[in-house]
Enzyme design. Sequence first.
Site, PDB file in Angstrom:
ATOM      1  N   CYS A   1     -19.404   1.181   6.117  1.00 50.37           N
ATOM      2  CA  CYS A   1     -19.750   1.998   7.292  1.00 50.37           C
ATOM      3  C   CYS A   1     -21.131   1.688   7.864  1.00 50.37           C
ATOM      4  CB  CYS A   1     -19.652   3.477   6.942  1.00 50.37           C
ATOM      5  SG  CYS A   1     -17.975   4.010   6.585  1.00 50.37           S
TER       6      CYS A   1
ATOM      7  N   THR B   1     -12.139  -0.100  11.841  1.00 47.97           N
ATOM      8  CA  THR B   1     -12.818  -0.760  12.969  1.00 47.97           C
ATOM      9  C   THR B   1     -13.894  -1.669  12.392  1.00 47.97           C
ATOM     10  OG1 THR B   1     -14.274   1.184  13.182  1.00 47.97           O
ATOM     11  CG2 THR B   1     -12.377   1.064  14.665  1.00 47.97           C
TER      12      THR B   1
ATOM     13  N   ALA C   1     -35.762   4.697  -2.442  1.00 48.05           N
ATOM     14  CA  ALA C   1     -36.076   3.281  -2.248  1.00 48.05           C
ATOM     15  C   ALA C   1     -35.329   2.442  -3.273  1.00 48.05           C
ATOM     16  CB  ALA C   1     -37.579   3.055  -2.375  1.00 48.05           C
ATOM     17  N   GLY C   2     -35.001   1.206  -2.897  1.00 46.16           N
ATOM     18  CA  GLY C   2     -34.288   0.326  -3.813  1.00 46.16           C
ATOM     19  C   GLY C   2     -33.814  -0.908  -3.076  1.00 46.16           C
TER      20      GLY C   2
ATOM     21  N   LYS D   1       0.841  -1.206   0.000  1.00 47.65           N
ATOM     22  CA  LYS D   1       0.000   0.000   0.000  1.00 47.65           C
ATOM     23  C   LYS D   1       0.875   1.255   0.000  1.00 47.65           C
ATOM     24  CE  LYS D   1      -3.675  -0.318   2.719  1.00 47.65           C
ATOM     25  NZ  LYS D   1      -4.470  -0.190   3.967  1.00 47.65           N
TER      26      LYS D   1
ATOM     27  N   GLY E   1     -25.313  -0.386   1.770  1.00 50.72           N
ATOM     28  CA  GLY E   1     -24.213  -1.316   2.008  1.00 50.72           C
ATOM     29  C   GLY E   1     -22.967  -0.515   2.327  1.00 50.72           C
TER      30      GLY E   1
ATOM     31  N   ARG F   1     -17.595  -3.672  -0.222  1.00 54.21           N
ATOM     32  CA  ARG F   1     -17.863  -4.202   1.119  1.00 54.21           C
ATOM     33  C   ARG F   1     -19.368  -4.169   1.390  1.00 54.21           C
ATOM     34  NH1 ARG F   1     -14.083  -0.488   4.739  1.00 54.21           N
ATOM     35  NH2 ARG F   1     -14.748   1.003   3.148  1.00 54.21           N
TER      36      ARG F   1
ATOM     37  N   LYS G   1     -22.037  -2.064   9.396  1.00 55.29           N
ATOM     38  CA  LYS G   1     -21.284  -2.466  10.596  1.00 55.29           C
ATOM     39  C   LYS G   1     -21.413  -1.433  11.715  1.00 55.29           C
ATOM     40  CE  LYS G   1     -17.121   0.005  10.175  1.00 55.29           C
ATOM     41  NZ  LYS G   1     -16.438   0.779  11.217  1.00 55.29           N
TER      42      LYS G   1
ATOM     43  N   PHE H   1     -16.705  12.469   8.494  1.00 57.66           N
ATOM     44  CA  PHE H   1     -18.048  12.350   7.916  1.00 57.66           C
ATOM     45  C   PHE H   1     -17.940  12.254   6.392  1.00 57.66           C
ATOM     46  CE2 PHE H   1     -18.398  14.815  11.874  1.00 57.66           C
ATOM     47  CZ  PHE H   1     -19.276  14.005  12.587  1.00 57.66           C
TER      48      PHE H   1
END
Length: 441
Positions: free
Chosen positions: A269, A88, A261-262, A37, A266, A338, A272, A155
């Site tokens: 953030c 985290t 709507a949909g 990385k 995911g 994710r 979890k 944020f």
Amino acid sequence: MSTRIVVIGTGYLGATHAACMADLGHEVLGVDVDPSKLAKLEAGEVPFWEPGLPEVLTRNIEAGRLRFTASYAEAAEFGDVFFLAVGTPQRKGEFAADVTYVDSVIENLAPLISGPAVIFGKSTVPVGTAARLGARARELSPAGDQLEVAWNPEFLREGHAVQDTLHPDRLVLGVDRDRLGRAEDVAREVYATLLGEGIPFLVTDLATAELVKTSANAFLATKISFINAISEVCEAAGADVTVLADAIGHDDRIGRKFLNAGIGFGGGCLPKDIRAFMARAGELGADQALTFLREVDTINMRRRTAMVDVVREQVGTLLGARVAVLGCAFKPDSDDVRDSPALNVAGQLQLQGAGVSVFDPKAMDNSRTLFPTLGYSASTLEACRGADVVLVLTEWREFRDLVPADLDGVVREKRIVDGRNCLDPELWRNAGWTYRGLGRP
């Protein structure tokens, strides 16, 4: 005024924060334990897709304001302002957050800090973490009480991270009320340019700063699941959830943002973070307070199964059906897969016997790593070739801009399912297609 800043963790949050702090004129050292990385970042390559970030990164490396290291000793010697930006993730088999990486930073860094310094936490953590880390840091460091831990939550919206770092809608700083030190003054120096723009700066206690972030995510998740629950009622009643959302969104107490709507939310953030929030409330003896978030989570996960049911309803049987999936990132302008609803739906369809062909403008490599058995295509047209049904599951602009003529001669059956309600139903129906939206007649 230039400050020497260390950013620990060069993932999505850390790499963005490091590059943007350098862009504000500070000298910045990024720290990570992953040598591959670091090598990419040093070469000016961002290991994930984020619009505008490669340019900011390259500009500041070339200007000599930004460099990277794997050495905590070098970091401790270089800076007296440290930003903690490690992940985290959700603990395996539990709802709670895994704060191992956060703890590890303090264990490795604090013993090397011998003079006055401030560690600003940016990671999303369970409430109470900052106070615990502060006590541990003072215990480990030769600087003792001169080493402060404050909390400065991020944020960021993926796809808008540079803008959200350099021009945020607010800055929040949590400080230890029992031992007020330099943290607020240091933060005001670091963010002087932003504060000069008149960006609101809220200074609070540590616990409130931690809760601001988790509460914001919980509210956004609740808003999305609310409109998806209403979408289910619209389906049953023959109403149109998109018009309904427009109508209630005009009420400024409600607002239109996040009322789409949909197939649900995911990413790394919201899912979890709401689970960790529930887990932490339980540990504090306030588990009844957040039971509604369990239903928020359930509604969200149910949208994925509902999408599979809609596809089955369209093709009759999934066994042998050819399904084109447009989009596998959890949202547009990101390569993050994710907890992606799109990828989850694609995987479920394949498990139930469908032949699935996936295309996404940026998230193909990450998708292959996570779901190597899915079929992948090099373009929208290739994914749709011979399809019995086309699914739009991530609302990338190039999918929103599709018109029936683009696909007429490519698909086997003219059926499209709009998992993000981002297409014009009349346009597709008038061209002879079967259009199906979620929560729309």
